[in-house]
Design an enzyme around this catalytic site. Structure first.
Site, PDB file in Angstrom:
ATOM      1  N   ASP A   1      -4.215  -4.535   2.371  1.00 48.33           N
ATOM      2  CA  ASP A   1      -3.319  -3.459   2.676  1.00 48.33           C
ATOM      3  C   ASP A   1      -3.180  -3.403   4.498  1.00 48.33           C
ATOM      4  O   ASP A   1      -4.445  -2.924   4.830  1.00 48.33           O
ATOM      5  CB  ASP A   1      -3.301  -2.149   1.892  1.00 48.33           C
ATOM      6  CG  ASP A   1      -2.303  -1.531   1.973  1.00 48.33           C
ATOM      7  OD1 ASP A   1      -1.062  -2.041   2.259  1.00 48.33           O
ATOM      8  OD2 ASP A   1      -2.058  -0.243   1.785  1.00 48.33           O
TER       9      ASP A   1
ATOM     10  N   HIS B   1       3.881   6.471  10.844  1.00 49.89           N
ATOM     11  CA  HIS B   1       3.105   6.945   9.786  1.00 49.89           C
ATOM     12  C   HIS B   1       1.644   7.152  10.349  1.00 49.89           C
ATOM     13  O   HIS B   1       0.814   8.142  10.139  1.00 49.89           O
ATOM     14  CB  HIS B   1       2.804   5.907   8.740  1.00 49.89           C
ATOM     15  CG  HIS B   1       1.738   5.981   7.780  1.00 49.89           C
ATOM     16  ND1 HIS B   1       1.788   6.978   6.689  1.00 49.89           N
ATOM     17  CD2 HIS B   1       0.708   5.404   7.382  1.00 49.89           C
ATOM     18  CE1 HIS B   1       0.779   7.110   5.867  1.00 49.89           C
ATOM     19  NE2 HIS B   1       0.235   5.751   6.314  1.00 49.89           N
TER      20      HIS B   1
ATOM     21  N   GLU C   1       2.597   6.152  -1.460  1.00 56.71           N
ATOM     22  CA  GLU C   1       2.971   5.377  -0.207  1.00 56.71           C
ATOM     23  C   GLU C   1       3.856   4.205  -0.328  1.00 56.71           C
ATOM     24  O   GLU C   1       3.782   3.187  -0.913  1.00 56.71           O
ATOM     25  CB  GLU C   1       1.527   4.902   0.376  1.00 56.71           C
ATOM     26  CG  GLU C   1       0.535   5.661   0.959  1.00 56.71           C
ATOM     27  CD  GLU C   1      -0.445   5.229   1.929  1.00 56.71           C
ATOM     28  OE1 GLU C   1      -0.605   3.783   1.745  1.00 56.71           O
ATOM     29  OE2 GLU C   1      -1.262   5.873   2.516  1.00 56.71           O
TER      30      GLU C   1
ATOM     31  N   GLU D   1       5.665   1.236   0.529  1.00 51.37           N
ATOM     32  CA  GLU D   1       5.506   0.042   1.133  1.00 51.37           C
ATOM     33  C   GLU D   1       6.112  -1.225   0.463  1.00 51.37           C
ATOM     34  O   GLU D   1       6.712  -0.933  -0.434  1.00 51.37           O
ATOM     35  CB  GLU D   1       3.960  -0.201   0.941  1.00 51.37           C
ATOM     36  CG  GLU D   1       2.685   0.859   1.676  1.00 51.37           C
ATOM     37  CD  GLU D   1       1.514   0.398   1.499  1.00 51.37           C
ATOM     38  OE1 GLU D   1       1.215  -0.949   1.643  1.00 51.37           O
ATOM     39  OE2 GLU D   1       0.442   1.031   1.588  1.00 51.37           O
TER      40      GLU D   1
ATOM     41  N   ASP E   1       1.256   2.295  -2.802  1.00 52.58           N
ATOM     42  CA  ASP E   1      -0.109   2.395  -2.453  1.00 52.58           C
ATOM     43  C   ASP E   1      -0.550   3.982  -2.709  1.00 52.58           C
ATOM     44  O   ASP E   1      -0.743   4.428  -2.035  1.00 52.58           O
ATOM     45  CB  ASP E   1      -0.641   1.874  -1.215  1.00 52.58           C
ATOM     46  CG  ASP E   1      -2.102   2.002  -0.872  1.00 52.58           C
ATOM     47  OD1 ASP E   1      -2.769   2.175  -1.755  1.00 52.58           O
ATOM     48  OD2 ASP E   1      -2.366   2.180   0.347  1.00 52.58           O
TER      49      ASP E   1
ATOM     50  N   ARG F   1      -5.672  11.770  -1.249  1.00 54.87           N
ATOM     51  CA  ARG F   1      -5.878  12.049   0.130  1.00 54.87           C
ATOM     52  C   ARG F   1      -7.396  12.885   0.217  1.00 54.87           C
ATOM     53  O   ARG F   1      -7.830  12.573   1.218  1.00 54.87           O
ATOM     54  CB  ARG F   1      -4.880  13.070   0.653  1.00 54.87           C
ATOM     55  CG  ARG F   1      -3.472  12.187   0.563  1.00 54.87           C
ATOM     56  CD  ARG F   1      -3.431  10.882   1.457  1.00 54.87           C
ATOM     57  NE  ARG F   1      -2.264  10.529   1.458  1.00 54.87           N
ATOM     58  CZ  ARG F   1      -1.889   9.105   1.782  1.00 54.87           C
ATOM     59  NH1 ARG F   1      -2.882   8.412   2.445  1.00 54.87           N
ATOM     60  NH2 ARG F   1      -0.719   8.563   1.954  1.00 54.87           N
TER      61      ARG F   1
ATOM     62  N   GLN G   1      -9.904  10.332   0.022  1.00 54.23           N
ATOM     63  CA  GLN G   1      -9.790   9.418   1.221  1.00 54.23           C
ATOM     64  C   GLN G   1     -10.229   9.876   2.338  1.00 54.23           C
ATOM     65  O   GLN G   1     -11.089   9.264   3.100  1.00 54.23           O
ATOM     66  CB  GLN G   1      -8.394   9.011   1.266  1.00 54.23           C
ATOM     67  CG  GLN G   1      -8.070   7.821   2.313  1.00 54.23           C
ATOM     68  CD  GLN G   1      -6.654   7.921   2.457  1.00 54.23           C
ATOM     69  OE1 GLN G   1      -5.763   8.289   1.831  1.00 54.23           O
ATOM     70  NE2 GLN G   1      -6.333   7.326   3.806  1.00 54.23           N
TER      71      GLN G   1
ATOM     72  N   LYS H   1      -8.192   4.918  -2.615  1.00 51.79           N
ATOM     73  CA  LYS H   1      -7.051   3.833  -2.871  1.00 51.79           C
ATOM     74  C   LYS H   1      -7.066   3.052  -3.926  1.00 51.79           C
ATOM     75  O   LYS H   1      -6.128   2.320  -4.144  1.00 51.79           O
ATOM     76  CB  LYS H   1      -7.004   3.060  -1.571  1.00 51.79           C
ATOM     77  CG  LYS H   1      -6.851   3.665  -0.182  1.00 51.79           C
ATOM     78  CD  LYS H   1      -5.373   4.115  -0.072  1.00 51.79           C
ATOM     79  CE  LYS H   1      -5.032   4.631   1.248  1.00 51.79           C
ATOM     80  NZ  LYS H   1      -3.564   4.806   1.406  1.00 51.79           N
TER      81      LYS H   1
ATOM     82  N   THR I   1      -2.397   0.429  -7.834  1.00 56.17           N
ATOM     83  CA  THR I   1      -1.494   0.068  -6.763  1.00 56.17           C
ATOM     84  C   THR I   1      -0.221  -0.442  -7.498  1.00 56.17           C
ATOM     85  O   THR I   1      -0.456  -1.351  -8.484  1.00 56.17           O
ATOM     86  CB  THR I   1      -2.087  -0.976  -5.831  1.00 56.17           C
ATOM     87  OG1 THR I   1      -3.268  -0.549  -5.101  1.00 56.17           O
ATOM     88  CG2 THR I   1      -0.851  -1.190  -4.746  1.00 56.17           C
TER      89      THR I   1
ATOM     90  N   GLU J   1       2.823  13.293   4.836  1.00 51.58           N
ATOM     91  CA  GLU J   1       3.759  13.480   6.096  1.00 51.58           C
ATOM     92  C   GLU J   1       4.742  14.390   5.965  1.00 51.58           C
ATOM     93  O   GLU J   1       5.249  15.332   6.635  1.00 51.58           O
ATOM     94  CB  GLU J   1       4.115  11.991   6.477  1.00 51.58           C
ATOM     95  CG  GLU J   1       3.087  11.137   6.714  1.00 51.58           C
ATOM     96  CD  GLU J   1       3.861   9.888   7.039  1.00 51.58           C
ATOM     97  OE1 GLU J   1       4.540   9.559   7.981  1.00 51.58           O
ATOM     98  OE2 GLU J   1       3.380   8.779   5.947  1.00 51.58           O
TER      99      GLU J   1
END
Ligand code: MN
Length: 439
Positions: free
Chosen positions: A138, A145, A210, A212, A244, A248, A251, A264, A268, A384
């Site tokens: 990844d 971001h 996420e 992606e 993904d 948090r 992480q 993570k 996925t 975000e």
């Protein structure tokens, strides 16, 4: 680099009426690949191509013998229960089959009756992963971001010094890549919360998505043999949507100094349909790097990449809460952006991956990293959108508030390409739902 031909003609039509409906994700100009079978059956999984509201069963099509020659050989590869061998076949095989399928599905095709017998309604199928994914990597290639998340972790210095010089990445887990529609339990792990002196073992309290895209490797490269940028796209079969999922709290505690791990690797999700680079050819854009920013080193710079290395793919994220489902409400859109804002192209990502000699293999999966655009509403992760969990977002429809994901929230990614002079094509959707932690 792919070029435009008659299969991109926006006026081309199929004998299948649903492929000609404006707004369909799967017109005759798209022809994306997946692996599927009839829902709830014991049938063997096999390759398929989407057309309108139907899947064209490639194993059944191969058995009719209506497609011969190089395209027929490619069809046999694509009809298998994974697409690894077909992806290994390379651009010649991919294009031969694309052209043959286009001819078989276009208005007035002589083989219409035989091909029609190979269709399965999309509402009646179940998918599995399109390849045996040997490895999954990844990347981290949205500067917006990187800045937004960097502000949460390192307010004084959000962008790491390497970001503008190389496409940053981590090696992920292929074992936990799942197909759209798979739900998963909120993960446990270690978190050290702000203001506390010691970490705790806890179910994730800051669960995120996420937005992606993924890309699948075609022919691989031998160990020790880097792929030059000019050849990179000959090694990329196509693209899908990718979520993904990220814990948090786990992480941000664990990732210094070696990068993401348990935060993570629990899940996925990818969309079932892989849109080929051929189908994406009308939606290329120049790769641009402002003159006052570091220019790519020579091995990451090349004429075709400058001319058309970027891609304009429109993307949305929707959250469907338990309340949305109970009340029959439309899921709430929480983000809308485009892939064109990425700082590095997929060709640069592939070349960077191999520059030290690392070998990629057919069917391997790469993620692009979270796709966030320049404005706040274009952010591709809830960390975000909620500014690190400090400003809740409100979900349209129910008015519920979210700083992070709750149990019962389904996240739905969608993608499509649209421009004047080209047929609109879509990626379908990538969906997954958060189930309560297992206690
Ligand atoms: Mn990611």
């Amino acid at each position: 680099m792919t070029t435009l031909d008659h299969t991109h003609d926006p006026s081309a039509r199929s004998w299948l009426a649903s492929a000609n409906v404006p707004g369909t994700d799967f017109p005759i100009q798209n022809l994306p690949f997946s692996v599927l079978r009839s829902h709830g059956s014991n049938e063997a999984f096999r390759g398929a191509v989407a057309i309108g509201d139907q899947a064209l069963d490639l194993a059944a099509l191969s058995a009719t013998g209506t497609i011969a020659g190089a395209a027929g050989e490619a069809l046999k590869l694509a009809a298998q229960d994974t697409l690894n061998d077909f992806m290994a076949g390379g651009p010649g095989a991919w294009r031969a089959l694309r052209h043959a399928l286009f001819d078989a599905l276009k208005e007035g095709a002589a083989s219409q009756q035989a091909v029609r017998a190979c269709l399965i309604p999309l509402v009646d199928v179940e998918y599995r992963l399109p390849t045996r994914i040997g490895d999954y990597t990844d990347f981290y290639t949205s500067i917006h971001h990187a800045r937004n998340v960097g502000r949460v972790i390192r307010p004084e210095d959000p962008l790491t010094p390497n970001f503008q010089w190389l496409p940053v990445a981590y090696h992920g887990r292929s074992s936990s890549v799942v197909i759209s529609g798979t739900n998963y339990h909120r993960p446990h792990g270690q978190a050290k919360l702000p203001g506390s002196s010691a970490p705790v073992y806890t179910a994730c309290t800051r669960l995120d998505f996420e937005l992606e895209m993924g890309f699948f490797i075609g022919p691989g490269n031998a160990l020790g043999h880097p792929v030059p940028l000019a050849e990179a796209e000959q090694h990329i079969f196509g693209m899908c949507l990718l979520n993904d999922w990220s814990a948090r709290d786990h992480q941000f505690w664990e990732m210094n100094p070696l990068g993401p791990f348990l935060g993570k690797n629990f899940c996925t999700s990818i969309s079932p349909w892989v849109v080929t680079m051929d189908a994406l050819a009308p939606f290329r854009l120049p790769f641009e790097r402002p003159a006052d920013e570091p220019q790519p080193l020579a091995y990451l710079d090349e004429t075709h990449n400058r001319q058309s290395g970027s891609l304009d793919v429109q993307l949305t994220v929707n959250i469907e809460s338990a309340q949305h489902r109970q009340q029959g409400l439309t899921p709430a859109e929480v983000s809308r952006t485009s892939f064109r804002h990425q700082y590095w192209t997929i060709a640069q990502m592939l070349t960077q991956h191999t520059v030290g000699g690392c070998n990629l293999q057919p069917g391997d999966l790469c993620g692009t990293g979270t796709i966030s655009g320049p404005t706040p509403s274009e952010a591709g992760a809830i960390v975000e959108l909620s500014q690190g969990g400090t400003r809740p977002i409100t979900l349209a429809g129910t008015g519920e508030q979210r700083t992070f994901l709750e149990d019962g929230d389904a996240v739905i990614l969608r993608g499509w390409c649209e421009r004047t002079g080209a047929a609109r094509i879509g990626f379908g959707e990538c969906r997954g739902m958060v189930l309560p932690a297992i206690s």
